[in-house]
Scaffold this motif. Structure first.
Motif, PDB file in Angstrom:
ATOM      1  N   ILE A 102     -16.857  -5.206   6.260  1.00 54.85           N
ATOM      2  CA  ILE A 102     -16.653  -6.103   5.132  1.00 54.85           C
ATOM      3  C   ILE A 102     -15.920  -5.388   4.001  1.00 54.85           C
ATOM      4  N   ARG A 103     -16.288  -4.130   3.741  1.00 55.07           N
ATOM      5  CA  ARG A 103     -15.654  -3.381   2.653  1.00 55.07           C
ATOM      6  C   ARG A 103     -14.174  -3.131   2.910  1.00 55.07           C
ATOM      7  N   GLU A 104     -13.760  -2.990   4.183  1.00 53.52           N
ATOM      8  CA  GLU A 104     -12.356  -2.680   4.449  1.00 53.52           C
ATOM      9  C   GLU A 104     -11.460  -3.914   4.546  1.00 53.52           C
ATOM     10  N   MET A 105     -12.035  -5.097   4.675  1.00 53.29           N
ATOM     11  CA  MET A 105     -11.207  -6.290   4.892  1.00 53.29           C
ATOM     12  C   MET A 105     -10.239  -6.583   3.748  1.00 53.29           C
ATOM     13  N   PRO A 106     -10.611  -6.440   2.478  1.00 55.36           N
ATOM     14  CA  PRO A 106      -9.609  -6.656   1.426  1.00 55.36           C
ATOM     15  C   PRO A 106      -8.419  -5.689   1.532  1.00 55.36           C
ATOM     16  N   GLU A 107      -8.684  -4.457   1.939  1.00 60.19           N
ATOM     17  CA  GLU A 107      -7.591  -3.487   2.118  1.00 60.19           C
ATOM     18  C   GLU A 107      -6.678  -3.918   3.262  1.00 60.19           C
ATOM     19  N   LEU A 108      -7.253  -4.375   4.360  1.00 59.20           N
ATOM     20  CA  LEU A 108      -6.448  -4.858   5.485  1.00 59.20           C
ATOM     21  C   LEU A 108      -5.649  -6.094   5.089  1.00 59.20           C
ATOM     22  N   ARG A 110      -4.565  -6.848   2.018  1.00 56.71           N
ATOM     23  CA  ARG A 110      -3.455  -6.408   1.161  1.00 56.71           C
ATOM     24  C   ARG A 110      -2.320  -5.835   2.011  1.00 56.71           C
ATOM     25  N   PHE A 111      -2.684  -5.008   2.997  1.00 59.46           N
ATOM     26  CA  PHE A 111      -1.678  -4.423   3.882  1.00 59.46           C
ATOM     27  C   PHE A 111      -0.934  -5.515   4.647  1.00 59.46           C
ATOM     28  N   ALA A 112      -1.666  -6.471   5.198  1.00 53.87           N
ATOM     29  CA  ALA A 112      -1.050  -7.551   5.985  1.00 53.87           C
ATOM     30  C   ALA A 112      -0.081  -8.357   5.134  1.00 53.87           C
ATOM     31  N   THR A 113      -0.463  -8.632   3.900  1.00 56.06           N
ATOM     32  CA  THR A 113       0.400  -9.403   2.999  1.00 56.06           C
ATOM     33  C   THR A 113       1.708  -8.668   2.741  1.00 56.06           C
ATOM     34  N   ARG A 114       1.646  -7.365   2.577  1.00 55.68           N
ATOM     35  CA  ARG A 114       2.861  -6.571   2.318  1.00 55.68           C
ATOM     36  C   ARG A 114       3.776  -6.504   3.544  1.00 55.68           C
ATOM     37  N   GLN A 115       3.272  -6.769   4.732  1.00 50.71           N
ATOM     38  CA  GLN A 115       4.077  -6.663   5.952  1.00 50.71           C
ATOM     39  C   GLN A 115       5.031  -7.829   6.140  1.00 50.71           C
ATOM     40  N   GLY A 116       4.703  -8.976   5.598  1.00 50.56           N
ATOM     41  CA  GLY A 116       5.583 -10.136   5.749  1.00 50.56           C
ATOM     42  C   GLY A 116       5.671 -10.598   7.190  1.00 50.56           C
ATOM     43  N   GLN A 121       1.835  -6.711  12.444  1.00 56.33           N
ATOM     44  CA  GLN A 121       0.976  -7.896  12.439  1.00 56.33           C
ATOM     45  C   GLN A 121      -0.475  -7.450  12.490  1.00 56.33           C
ATOM     46  N   VAL A 122      -1.246  -7.814  11.483  1.00 57.84           N
ATOM     47  CA  VAL A 122      -2.679  -7.520  11.474  1.00 57.84           C
ATOM     48  C   VAL A 122      -3.402  -8.714  12.070  1.00 57.84           C
ATOM     49  N   ILE A 123      -4.346  -8.443  12.973  1.00 60.32           N
ATOM     50  CA  ILE A 123      -5.247  -9.490  13.461  1.00 60.32           C
ATOM     51  C   ILE A 123      -6.659  -8.935  13.423  1.00 60.32           C
ATOM     52  N   GLY A 124      -7.595  -9.799  13.158  1.00 60.20           N
ATOM     53  CA  GLY A 124      -8.997  -9.427  13.194  1.00 60.20           C
ATOM     54  C   GLY A 124      -9.659 -10.078  14.392  1.00 60.20           C
ATOM     55  N   ILE A 125     -10.506  -9.332  15.062  1.00 60.35           N
ATOM     56  CA  ILE A 125     -11.309  -9.902  16.143  1.00 60.35           C
ATOM     57  C   ILE A 125     -12.765  -9.735  15.728  1.00 60.35           C
ATOM     58  N   ARG A 135     -18.571 -18.805   7.529  1.00 58.65           N
ATOM     59  CA  ARG A 135     -19.297 -18.637   6.262  1.00 58.65           C
ATOM     60  C   ARG A 135     -18.814 -17.401   5.522  1.00 58.65           C
ATOM     61  N   PHE A 136     -18.629 -16.310   6.263  1.00 63.04           N
ATOM     62  CA  PHE A 136     -18.167 -15.073   5.644  1.00 63.04           C
ATOM     63  C   PHE A 136     -16.771 -15.255   5.040  1.00 63.04           C
ATOM     64  N   LEU A 137     -15.862 -15.889   5.772  1.00 66.45           N
ATOM     65  CA  LEU A 137     -14.486 -16.047   5.307  1.00 66.45           C
ATOM     66  C   LEU A 137     -14.366 -17.004   4.113  1.00 66.45           C
ATOM     67  N   GLU A 138     -15.372 -17.841   3.883  1.00 63.03           N
ATOM     68  CA  GLU A 138     -15.374 -18.679   2.675  1.00 63.03           C
ATOM     69  C   GLU A 138     -15.468 -17.812   1.425  1.00 63.03           C
ATOM     70  N   SER A 139     -16.262 -16.742   1.509  1.00 62.11           N
ATOM     71  CA  SER A 139     -16.426 -15.872   0.335  1.00 62.11           C
ATOM     72  C   SER A 139     -15.428 -14.716   0.320  1.00 62.11           C
ATOM     73  N   THR A 140     -14.924 -14.326   1.482  1.00 61.37           N
ATOM     74  CA  THR A 140     -13.965 -13.224   1.577  1.00 61.37           C
ATOM     75  C   THR A 140     -12.804 -13.670   2.469  1.00 61.37           C
ATOM     76  N   PRO A 141     -11.918 -14.512   1.944  1.00 60.38           N
ATOM     77  CA  PRO A 141     -10.822 -15.005   2.779  1.00 60.38           C
ATOM     78  C   PRO A 141      -9.788 -13.915   3.054  1.00 60.38           C
ATOM     79  N   VAL A 142      -9.161 -14.015   4.216  1.00 53.98           N
ATOM     80  CA  VAL A 142      -8.052 -13.130   4.569  1.00 53.98           C
ATOM     81  C   VAL A 142      -6.909 -13.994   5.085  1.00 53.98           C
ATOM     82  N   GLY A 143      -5.688 -13.500   4.934  1.00 56.07           N
ATOM     83  CA  GLY A 143      -4.509 -14.255   5.341  1.00 56.07           C
ATOM     84  C   GLY A 143      -4.042 -13.967   6.750  1.00 56.07           C
ATOM     85  N   TYR A 144      -4.656 -13.034   7.425  1.00 52.40           N
ATOM     86  CA  TYR A 144      -4.228 -12.713   8.783  1.00 52.40           C
ATOM     87  C   TYR A 144      -5.089 -13.464   9.803  1.00 52.40           C
TER      88      TYR A 144
END
Length: 197
Positions: A102-108, A110-116, A121-125, A135-144
């Motif tokens: 959970i702590r590293e997801m905002p860093e990932l 930010r990195f994914a956003t900079r990649q365009g 390509q960042v993917i989470g499994i 439920r988790f992604l409602e409070s900590t959304p990610v764009g990848y």
């Protein structure tokens, strides 16, 4: 083998195991974040991991990643790494109950956003239940993209070279589909770019 050689090999193995355990339990330090430290930790964890089930292909560093399919959050099957053929893919395995993940997801993110659209390509499994992930992604959304898998002896982590099942686990697949790098443990702020170099 001579007794002195056996004693030396046992001492070296014990030292490596002790260093890995110390790094594991005392938090990531410079050695654990280094490529050498990561390789040593991976070897130690792999040696103690159960064998994957028969018929489950496991990627090896430098080798092609055997393709596998997982559902995304909408239930559509996505082939990994083929869906992003021609691009490097950073695959991060995580779970909603895993604090370091959970702590590293905002860093990932930010990195994914900079990649365009043409960079890595960042993917989470998520090795987790769909409802917990949503439920988790409602409070900590990610764009990848986020894919789902059930944790177990043949899950995506095992297929990507992590038979011990440690989370978070990140694998870098090059544009040709080869596993080129692995990371056990979370990324710290600004560490993703350095890790990729």
């Amino acid at each position: 083998m001579k007794p002195t050689v056996k004693v030396l090999l046992v001492a070296v193995a014990a030292g490596v195991l002790g260093a890995a355990a110390g790094l594991w339990f005392n938090g990531p330090g410079p050695l654990l974040r280094s490529e050498l430290g990561q390789r040593a930790l991976h070897e130690v964890l792999e040696a103690s991991a159960p064998a994957p089930p028969a018929g489950v292909p496991v990627a090896e560093r430098g080798g092609l990643v055997p393709s596998f399919s997982l559902p995304d959050l909408a239930g559509r099957n996505v082939s990994v790494p083929a869906a992003w053929s021609g691009r490097p893919v950073l695959v991060n395995l995580w779970a909603s109950w895993c604090g370091p993940c959970i702590r590293e997801m905002p860093e990932l993110d930010r990195f994914a956003t900079r990649q365009g659209a043409t960079g890595v390509q960042v993917i989470g499994i998520a090795l987790d239940e769909r409802e917990a992930v949503l439920r988790f992604l409602e409070s900590t959304p990610v764009g990848y993209p986020i894919l789902l898998d059930t944790p177990g002896p043949g899950d995506a982590g095992v297929r990507l070279g992590n038979p011990s099942g440690v989370l978070p686990y990140t694998a870098l697949i090059d544009a040709r589909g080869r596993l080129v790098k692995e990371k056990i443990g979370p990324f710290e702020a600004g560490e993703v770019e350095a890790w990729l170099d």
